[in-house]
Design a protein around this motif. Structure first.
Motif, PDB file in Angstrom:
ATOM      1  N   CYS A 236      48.530  35.999  27.750  1.00 11.65           N
ATOM      2  CA  CYS A 236      47.603  36.859  27.006  1.00 11.65           C
ATOM      3  C   CYS A 236      46.671  37.684  27.891  1.00 11.65           C
ATOM      4  CB  CYS A 236      46.756  35.998  26.078  1.00 11.65           C
ATOM      5  SG  CYS A 236      47.704  35.079  24.866  1.00 11.65           S
ATOM      6  N   ILE A 237      46.629  37.370  29.165  1.00  9.58           N
ATOM      7  CA  ILE A 237      45.678  38.065  30.042  1.00  9.58           C
ATOM      8  C   ILE A 237      46.384  38.686  31.229  1.00  9.58           C
ATOM      9  CG2 ILE A 237      43.693  36.637  29.408  1.00  9.58           C
ATOM     10  CD1 ILE A 237      45.060  35.991  32.748  1.00  9.58           C
ATOM     11  N   GLU A 238      45.646  39.564  31.898  1.00 11.01           N
ATOM     12  CA  GLU A 238      46.119  40.124  33.158  1.00 11.01           C
ATOM     13  C   GLU A 238      44.924  40.358  34.061  1.00 11.01           C
ATOM     14  OE1 GLU A 238      48.135  43.678  32.030  1.00 11.01           O
ATOM     15  OE2 GLU A 238      46.315  44.711  31.458  1.00 11.01           O
ATOM     16  N   ARG A 239      45.173  40.313  35.350  1.00 10.81           N
ATOM     17  CA  ARG A 239      44.125  40.626  36.320  1.00 10.81           C
ATOM     18  C   ARG A 239      43.935  42.128  36.346  1.00 10.81           C
ATOM     19  NH1 ARG A 239      41.473  36.981  39.386  1.00 10.81           N
ATOM     20  NH2 ARG A 239      42.572  35.092  39.906  1.00 10.81           N
ATOM     21  N   ILE A 240      42.702  42.546  36.528  1.00  8.65           N
ATOM     22  CA  ILE A 240      42.401  43.974  36.576  1.00  8.65           C
ATOM     23  C   ILE A 240      42.949  44.588  37.863  1.00  8.65           C
ATOM     24  CG2 ILE A 240      40.492  45.621  36.766  1.00  8.65           C
ATOM     25  CD1 ILE A 240      39.092  43.967  34.631  1.00  8.65           C
ATOM     26  N   SER A 241      42.971  43.825  38.948  1.00  8.82           N
ATOM     27  CA  SER A 241      43.572  44.274  40.207  1.00  8.82           C
ATOM     28  C   SER A 241      44.167  43.061  40.905  1.00  8.82           C
ATOM     29  CB  SER A 241      42.525  44.963  41.090  1.00  8.82           C
ATOM     30  OG  SER A 241      41.693  43.994  41.700  1.00  8.82           O
ATOM     31  N   GLN A 242      44.772  43.278  42.038  1.00 10.22           N
ATOM     32  CA  GLN A 242      45.375  42.178  42.788  1.00 10.22           C
ATOM     33  C   GLN A 242      44.360  41.433  43.650  1.00 10.22           C
ATOM     34  OE1 GLN A 242      48.483  41.161  42.156  1.00 10.22           O
ATOM     35  NE2 GLN A 242      48.407  42.770  40.615  1.00 10.22           N
ATOM     36  N   ASN A 243      43.139  41.925  43.690  1.00 13.14           N
ATOM     37  CA  ASN A 243      42.072  41.278  44.439  1.00 13.14           C
ATOM     38  C   ASN A 243      41.868  39.862  43.908  1.00 13.14           C
ATOM     39  OD1 ASN A 243      39.431  40.339  45.163  1.00 13.14           O
ATOM     40  ND2 ASN A 243      38.824  42.436  45.597  1.00 13.14           N
ATOM     41  N   VAL A 244      41.711  38.898  44.802  1.00 12.13           N
ATOM     42  CA  VAL A 244      41.538  37.496  44.409  1.00 12.13           C
ATOM     43  C   VAL A 244      40.352  37.324  43.465  1.00 12.13           C
ATOM     44  CG1 VAL A 244      41.028  35.182  45.280  1.00 12.13           C
ATOM     45  CG2 VAL A 244      42.601  36.649  46.523  1.00 12.13           C
ATOM     46  N   ASN A 245      39.284  38.076  43.663  1.00 14.21           N
ATOM     47  CA  ASN A 245      38.084  37.962  42.841  1.00 14.21           C
ATOM     48  C   ASN A 245      38.085  38.905  41.638  1.00 14.21           C
ATOM     49  OD1 ASN A 245      36.891  35.963  44.481  1.00 14.21           O
ATOM     50  ND2 ASN A 245      36.296  37.539  45.934  1.00 14.21           N
ATOM     51  N   ALA A 246      39.213  39.530  41.383  1.00  9.20           N
ATOM     52  CA  ALA A 246      39.299  40.478  40.267  1.00  9.20           C
ATOM     53  C   ALA A 246      39.094  39.764  38.937  1.00  9.20           C
ATOM     54  CB  ALA A 246      40.640  41.181  40.287  1.00  9.20           C
ATOM     55  N   GLY A 247      38.575  40.499  38.004  1.00  6.85           N
ATOM     56  CA  GLY A 247      38.376  39.955  36.674  1.00  6.85           C
ATOM     57  C   GLY A 247      39.630  40.031  35.826  1.00  6.85           C
ATOM     58  N   PHE A 248      39.467  39.619  34.585  1.00  9.18           N
ATOM     59  CA  PHE A 248      40.587  39.556  33.649  1.00  9.18           C
ATOM     60  C   PHE A 248      40.319  40.441  32.436  1.00  9.18           C
ATOM     61  CE2 PHE A 248      40.301  35.504  35.807  1.00  9.18           C
ATOM     62  CZ  PHE A 248      41.579  35.376  36.300  1.00  9.18           C
ATOM     63  N   ARG A 249      41.390  40.799  31.770  1.00 14.61           N
ATOM     64  CA  ARG A 249      41.310  41.477  30.486  1.00 14.61           C
ATOM     65  C   ARG A 249      42.487  40.985  29.643  1.00 14.61           C
ATOM     66  NH1 ARG A 249      42.649  47.143  33.117  1.00 14.61           N
ATOM     67  NH2 ARG A 249      44.809  46.749  33.666  1.00 14.61           N
ATOM     68  N   ILE A 250      42.352  41.171  28.361  1.00 15.11           N
ATOM     69  CA  ILE A 250      43.438  40.825  27.439  1.00 15.11           C
ATOM     70  C   ILE A 250      44.532  41.858  27.622  1.00 15.11           C
ATOM     71  CG2 ILE A 250      44.082  40.513  25.013  1.00 15.11           C
ATOM     72  CD1 ILE A 250      42.131  38.371  26.009  1.00 15.11           C
ATOM     73  N   ASN A 251      45.776  41.421  27.732  1.00 12.25           N
ATOM     74  CA  ASN A 251      46.856  42.385  27.900  1.00 12.25           C
ATOM     75  C   ASN A 251      47.306  42.914  26.549  1.00 12.25           C
ATOM     76  OD1 ASN A 251      48.668  40.500  26.795  1.00 12.25           O
ATOM     77  ND2 ASN A 251      49.335  39.784  28.795  1.00 12.25           N
ATOM     78  N   GLU A 252      48.129  43.936  26.586  1.00 13.90           N
ATOM     79  CA  GLU A 252      48.599  44.555  25.345  1.00 13.90           C
ATOM     80  C   GLU A 252      49.652  43.707  24.699  1.00 13.90           C
ATOM     81  OE1 GLU A 252      49.588  48.650  25.856  1.00 13.90           O
ATOM     82  OE2 GLU A 252      47.928  48.962  27.210  1.00 13.90           O
TER      83      GLU A 252
ATOM     84  N   ILE B 200      36.134  34.937  25.167  1.00  7.55           N
ATOM     85  CA  ILE B 200      35.150  35.391  26.156  1.00  7.55           C
ATOM     86  C   ILE B 200      35.674  36.608  26.910  1.00  7.55           C
ATOM     87  CG2 ILE B 200      34.015  34.758  28.331  1.00  7.55           C
ATOM     88  CD1 ILE B 200      33.784  31.881  27.090  1.00  7.55           C
ATOM     89  N   ILE B 201      36.939  36.564  27.319  1.00 10.83           N
ATOM     90  CA  ILE B 201      37.523  37.702  28.046  1.00 10.83           C
ATOM     91  C   ILE B 201      37.586  38.931  27.149  1.00 10.83           C
ATOM     92  CG2 ILE B 201      39.632  38.560  29.134  1.00 10.83           C
ATOM     93  CD1 ILE B 201      40.060  35.619  30.119  1.00 10.83           C
ATOM     94  N   LYS B 202      37.932  38.735  25.895  1.00  7.65           N
ATOM     95  CA  LYS B 202      37.980  39.865  24.958  1.00  7.65           C
ATOM     96  C   LYS B 202      36.610  40.533  24.845  1.00  7.65           C
ATOM     97  CE  LYS B 202      38.982  41.130  20.235  1.00  7.65           C
ATOM     98  NZ  LYS B 202      38.799  40.686  18.877  1.00  7.65           N
TER      99      LYS B 202
END
Length: 91
Positions: free
Chosen positions: A75-91, A18-20
């Motif tokens: 496998c994932i990382e937060r897009i920012s440090q904001n608590v409500n930030a979304g996720f993306r697959i990391n490299e 789903i994140i991908k």
């Protein structure tokens, strides 16, 4: 023994897919999308005592909040440090 609820480990692969497909998705939307693709048991749909969320949504939030110690987090990382930030697959 008969399974009565979905486990956090069973959520890892579908959550990553789903994140991908939805980079930047936040936890609330991830819960909604996972409910569409994961078979929920009656126990998963139960509301937690003295709260408004389900046992399933708590498992997804646990997966996210414990990401430093689980396969999902590798496998994932937060897009920012904001608590409500979304996720993306990391490299």
């Amino acid at each position: 023994m008969k399974q009565t609820s979905v486990t956090e480990s069973e959520l890892v692969k579908p959550a990553l897919r789903i994140i991908k497909d939805n980079p930047g998705i936040n936890t609330s939307d991830l819960i909604i999308e996972l409910q569409k693709v994961v078979q929920l048991y009656p126990e998963d749909k139960e509301i937690i005592k003295n709260r408004t969320d389900t046992k399933f949504s708590q498992k997804v939030r646990n997966l996210v909040s414990h990401r430093k110690n689980n396969k999902f987090g590798k496998c994932i990382e937060r897009i920012s440090q904001n608590v409500n930030a979304g996720f993306r697959i990391n490299e």
